[in-house]
Structures are given as C-alpha cells and as structure tokens.
Enzyme design. Structure first.
Site, mmCIF file in Angstrom:
data_model
loop_
_atom_site.group_PDB
_atom_site.id
_atom_site.type_symbol
_atom_site.label_atom_id
_atom_site.label_comp_id
_atom_site.label_asym_id
_atom_site.label_seq_id
_atom_site.Cartn_x
_atom_site.Cartn_y
_atom_site.Cartn_z
ATOM 1 N N HIS A 37 70.052 135.788 35.257
ATOM 2 C CA HIS A 37 69.652 137.175 35.768
ATOM 3 C C HIS A 37 69.198 138.107 35.016
ATOM 4 O O HIS A 37 69.593 139.023 34.652
ATOM 5 C CB HIS A 37 70.985 137.676 36.606
ATOM 6 C CG HIS A 37 71.574 137.018 37.849
ATOM 7 N ND1 HIS A 37 72.890 137.086 38.240
ATOM 8 C CD2 HIS A 37 71.006 136.026 38.536
ATOM 9 C CE1 HIS A 37 72.929 136.413 39.191
ATOM 10 N NE2 HIS A 37 72.006 135.580 39.319
ATOM 11 N N CYS A 60 61.235 132.183 40.366
ATOM 12 C CA CYS A 60 62.793 131.921 40.543
ATOM 13 C C CYS A 60 63.450 131.663 41.788
ATOM 14 O O CYS A 60 64.509 131.138 41.877
ATOM 15 C CB CYS A 60 63.661 132.505 39.418
ATOM 16 S SG CYS A 60 62.997 132.572 37.835
ATOM 17 N N GLU A 103 49.179 132.924 39.980
ATOM 18 C CA GLU A 103 50.480 132.251 39.615
ATOM 19 C C GLU A 103 50.017 131.390 38.710
ATOM 20 O O GLU A 103 49.097 130.431 38.777
ATOM 21 C CB GLU A 103 50.995 131.983 40.802
ATOM 22 C CG GLU A 103 52.177 131.005 40.479
ATOM 23 C CD GLU A 103 53.188 131.363 39.596
ATOM 24 O OE1 GLU A 103 53.470 130.670 38.745
ATOM 25 O OE2 GLU A 103 53.842 132.762 39.845
ATOM 26 N N ASN A 128 74.395 138.970 42.403
ATOM 27 C CA ASN A 128 72.830 138.350 42.255
ATOM 28 C C ASN A 128 71.564 139.027 42.503
ATOM 29 O O ASN A 128 71.602 139.836 43.348
ATOM 30 C CB ASN A 128 72.902 137.038 42.982
ATOM 31 C CG ASN A 128 74.263 136.078 42.803
ATOM 32 O OD1 ASN A 128 75.310 136.663 42.941
ATOM 33 N ND2 ASN A 128 74.024 134.985 42.544
ATOM 34 N N ALA A 131 62.060 142.574 38.052
ATOM 35 C CA ALA A 131 63.481 142.772 37.574
ATOM 36 C C ALA A 131 63.225 143.473 36.242
ATOM 37 O O ALA A 131 64.434 144.173 35.957
ATOM 38 C CB ALA A 131 64.447 141.428 37.551
ATOM 39 N N TRP A 186 59.131 126.576 33.147
ATOM 40 C CA TRP A 186 58.678 127.104 31.775
ATOM 41 C C TRP A 186 59.278 126.462 30.340
ATOM 42 O O TRP A 186 58.775 126.451 29.345
ATOM 43 C CB TRP A 186 58.577 128.493 31.614
ATOM 44 C CG TRP A 186 57.573 129.381 32.393
ATOM 45 C CD1 TRP A 186 57.791 129.649 33.664
ATOM 46 C CD2 TRP A 186 56.142 129.321 32.128
ATOM 47 N NE1 TRP A 186 56.680 130.211 34.255
ATOM 48 C CE2 TRP A 186 55.657 129.937 33.342
ATOM 49 C CE3 TRP A 186 55.487 129.194 31.196
ATOM 50 C CZ2 TRP A 186 54.044 130.346 33.387
ATOM 51 C CZ3 TRP A 186 53.905 129.398 31.184
ATOM 52 C CH2 TRP A 186 53.182 129.975 32.143
ATOM 53 N N LYS A 240 58.178 127.915 37.203
ATOM 54 C CA LYS A 240 56.507 128.122 37.339
ATOM 55 C C LYS A 240 56.157 127.584 38.455
ATOM 56 O O LYS A 240 55.667 126.261 38.327
ATOM 57 C CB LYS A 240 56.243 127.016 35.869
ATOM 58 C CG LYS A 240 54.704 127.466 35.479
ATOM 59 C CD LYS A 240 54.387 126.594 34.423
ATOM 60 C CE LYS A 240 53.045 126.670 34.014
ATOM 61 N NZ LYS A 240 52.722 125.685 32.775
#
Length: 501
Positions: free
Chosen positions: A437, A91, A40, A481, A471, A66, A86
C-alpha cells in the site's frame, strides 16, 4: 537519412493506466470532446485470465510485473519483493480486491495537513460514484477455515460486523470485494471495458512507456515515450503510482535538486518532497499449521479480516488483520515459515503508520529500477513498532480460542520460544512485510509548505499544466486497504480538471 521522430498531439495526456488513470480517462471522455490519450507501459488486461479472474491472483508473470525490490529497514541486509503491476488496470489487477471506505477521521486529518477540500463530507460523493460504477460483492462460497477465524475472533470478544454497513470499527467479518462473482472489477474493467467500444476521442495505448516529461517555459506540454513524443494542448496528468510517479518527475528534473544533480539531471523545479514521505502498511505474520488441509477458495485467499484498537483514544482501529489461507512470504523461502504442510496466517498491520521512507533514482535511465527505502519503524515516537507488537500479541491469543484450538496443530511462527517484549520486537524486525500500500510520495497540501508537491487541486507546485492523480498524493495513511481511496481520488480529480472541483 534518419526518420524524424514521430510526434502525436492530444488535448489531455494521461500517463499510467492503473486504478486512477482508467477512471480519469473515462470521466474526461464523458464530458469533453478533445482527444484524450491514456498510455500504459504494460499490456492490455482485457481477456487476460491472470488479471480478470480472481482465482488467479498470484499469477504475476514477468511481463505483468515491474520486479521492484525494497529495503524494509534502512541499512538492513534484507530486501523484499515490492510488487507493482505492469498492465492496464495496474495494481488493482494484482491485489486481493478488498473494497473498504476509510473512516471520516482519515480525511479530517488530510484537511488538517493542508489538503483543503478533501474532508470527509467533500470526498463522500466521490466514493459513491465509484460504487455506482463498480460491482461490490460479498465473499462467495466461503472456506470453512476462514469462517473459523471469524468465530475465533468473536470468542476473543470482537463483534462480528458487515463492513459494508456501519463503517470501520473494531470487529471481524468478511472483506467486501470489488468483484462480480469470480471476475474482478478493477477500474479498467469497470470504467474502460470493452476497449473496442470506447469513445473515438479516447485512445488507450498499451505497451507505451514514458521516459520523461517535456517541460517548456515552466509548463508541462507532453512526454517523451517509447512511441515518440506526445504533446498535450491542455494538461498532462500523472497516474503512475506512488513509486513511478515520483520517478518520472525526477527523471524530468522535478524533485530534490541535490539528488537530481547527482545523476546529471538538469533541475526544472526544486521540489524536495518528490519521492519523500513514502507511507505503507507494515505487517508481521503469525503462522499456524492446521490438522487438516486448508482447502480452496473461490475469489481470494484473503477472505476475512479483523480490526482492533490498541490505543483507547485512537479515533479508529489502529490494527487490521488480514487472514490468509496460504502463506505468501515476501522474502522467498524463510526458515521462520518452514515446517507446516497446511499453513495459514494472520498478518496484523499498523493502520495509520507514521514511518516514512523514500523513492530515489538509481540513475538517469528510465529503465533502471528506482531505489525504494521503506524505513519501517523509523518514526521518532516508536508508534508503529509499539502498535504492531500489541497487535501481534493479541493475534497470538487466537490459539486460546476454542474454535481455533480445534483447528490448529501448532503455531509455527513466531513459535512458542518467542515470548518476551524484546523477542517479539526482534521477530517483527526480522519478518516485517509490506501490504503493498505505498502512498504519499508526492504529498498534497498547502503549497507554502516546503515538502508539499501538489496543491489541493492536484496541480504540481511550480509547474503549469501538470497534475498528479494517484496514491502518491495522500497526505497521511488511511486506515484500510487503499485502492478504493485511489479510485475516489480519481473521480474527484476529474472534477478539478474540468473546473468543477
């Protein structure tokens, strides 16, 4: 004499420790014994109150953000802040923790678009797995203004629902939250914490950024990172999200060939769909100033919501209103939202938006921010704008509800001077905003289709040993959502990786 570059070896390399990556790491660790590395770019979230405590949702400091910007309208002069986290947990450690399961019709559409095996019956067990692991809480100690919003919606004819029961339908109620009291249950909290107690064969490396994938003879075998080369014996799994997964693919020569050559990047696989088909929930706020102070909230400033149906033939609600106890305006100071001291907002968004945008490289340097063009209201039929205008008109009717009339001093925005269809359209184009989203930029589907990037088992078309799990795989937008659906996809992805999907 130079020191040779460090090289690490593992069985599975997971790039991106957000909502999907954390789940994927845990599930693979439970059922394999090879070395798993989850990397990460951001810091660890454990013990960080900005990430863990719901009451500090907006404490997004520079080192956990970010700092991306996006163009909402192609060719327009404005940009908006496009927040991407980040940190470990991604998120899900920045959002408002709305935890909703999309209606079955969304996944019927996915299958119709070529995502075989992702229909409603197929995904339902994986949503159940997420709920087994994640605490799902109700709003605690609700703010009276939020309660008044729900009451006003019922006065307009919308029924009150418990959205944890009975599915998604028109009505109003409180958001279910992936939370436990005032502590959020992001995927990092629910699946990885405490980090010190992780299985020895699962390692989480934070502050480790991947700059490109290493592809040899058509197979992804590792990645170049800020800590050297990491080589994967079995698979590389991309979970960087809908903006940075396509960015990393393109930096690695996987993407639209002409665009890659523009930046001097050798083409490994010409996949025109990488970075295309960017979907988002587009919204436009209605803002009121109240007679009395708004007060505080315990968990999230977005406590209630409302859903309505504009098209009577739609399979599910086509507008979702987030009601906020403060105005988080994404363009900075905007005169449209000035003049109130006790402001609240209701933001209708198009639940199954059809407009598609792009993510493109600014350069071949991984540290340069990508170019994000949301292309709101670009769908040929004008569906998104038509539905949003209807939602905005309905939302303004709250001012006629007896409960809301007693609370609200004035509608600040759009304001009483905005009435005609053309005036409302101009207002929407001026203030349209994201609900954060993004999805669809590495679309999943039938590999025979030219714009498909990943097959239904999430393997990247034309590249062995590489899958995408986030996603970006969404074939179409889901009605609610998206975070819960991302978590579901990670649970299902683990089965594909293990050969059980």
């Amino acid at each position: 004499m130079t020191t040779p570059e460090r090289t690490e070896h593992c069985d599975f390399l997971i790039i991106g420790g957000g909502s999907a990556g954390c789940i994927l790491a845990r599930r693979l660790a439970e059922r394999t014994r090879g070395r798993i590395l989850l990397i990460e770019a951001g810091k660890a979230d454990e013990g960080d109150p900005a990430a863990i405590l719901m009451s500090r949702l907006d404490d997004q400091t520079a080192d956990t953000e970010w700092g991306f910007m996006a163009a909402p309208l192609t060719g327009g002069p404005r940009t908006l802040k496009y927040s991407r986290a980040k940190m470990l947990g991604g998120c899900a450690n920045h959002n408002d923790c709305a935890f909703l399961i999309p209606p079955d019709c969304d996944f019927t559409t996915w299958e119709q678009l070529g995502a075989k095996g992702w229909g409603a019956d197929a995904v339902r067990p994986y949503f159940a797995r997420v709920e087994e692991r994640t605490s799902v809480d109700s709003i605690a100690r609700t703010n009276p203004v939020s309660a008044a919003f729900i009451e006003a919606c019922t006065e307009l004819g919308l029924p009150k629902h418990d959205f944890r029961k009975g599915g998604i339908r028109p009505g109003t109620g409180w958001f279910p939250l992936n939370a436990k009291g005032d502590v959020r249950h992001s995927s990092s909290v629910a699946y990885l914490h405490p980090l010190a107690a992780l299985p020895k064969h699962l390692e989480v490396w934070t502050e480790t950024m991947a700059s490109r994938l290493i592809v040899e003879n058509g197979r992804a075998v590792g990645a170049q990172t800020s800590r050297g080369r990491i080589m994967a014996r079995r698979e590389v799994l991309l979970a960087c999200g809908s903006i940075q997964t396509p960015q990393l693919l393109m930096l690695s020569g996987i993407g639209p060939a002409e665009h890659l050559r523009t930046h001097g990047i050798s083409v490994t696989a010409d996949l025109p769909g990488v970075g295309s088909h960017l979907l988002d929930h587009v919204a436009a706020a209605i803002v009121w100033d109240l007679h009395e102070p708004v007060g505080t909230w315990t968990q999230t400033p977005f406590e209630p919501f409302m859903m309505m149906q504009v098209d009577p033939d739609a399979p599910a609600p086509d507008i979702l209103f987030h009601f906020g106890l403060r105005v988080r305006e994404k363009y900075g100071d905007h005169l449209r939202f000035a003049g109130g001291t006790n402001s609240v907002k209701a933001s209708p968004n198009v639940t199954r938006a059809r407009s598609t945008g792009t993510v493109r490289l600014a350069s071949a340097d991984a540290h340069d921010k990508p170019l994000i063009d949301l292309c709101y209201f670009s769908d040929r039929e004008g569906y998104d704008l038509r539905v949003l205008k209807a939602g905005l008109r309905f939302g303004r009717r709250l001012g006629d509800a007896p409960t809301w009339r007693r609370l609200a001093r004035a509608e600040i925005s759009p304001g009483p001077e905005v009435r005609s269809d053309s005036e409302i359209e101009a207002y929407i184009r001026e203030v349209c905003e994201t609900v954060y989203h993004p999805c669809g930029t590495c679309v999943m589907g039938d590999p025979r289709q030219p714009n498909v990037v990943v097959e239904p088992d999430l393997k990247v078309k034309g590249i062995d040993g590489l899958r995408v799990v986030d996603a970006s795989i969404f074939p179409s937008m889901v009605t609610v959502n998206i975070n819960n659906t991302v978590m579901m996809a990670a649970e299902k992805a683990a089965e594909h990786v293990l050969g059980n999907g």
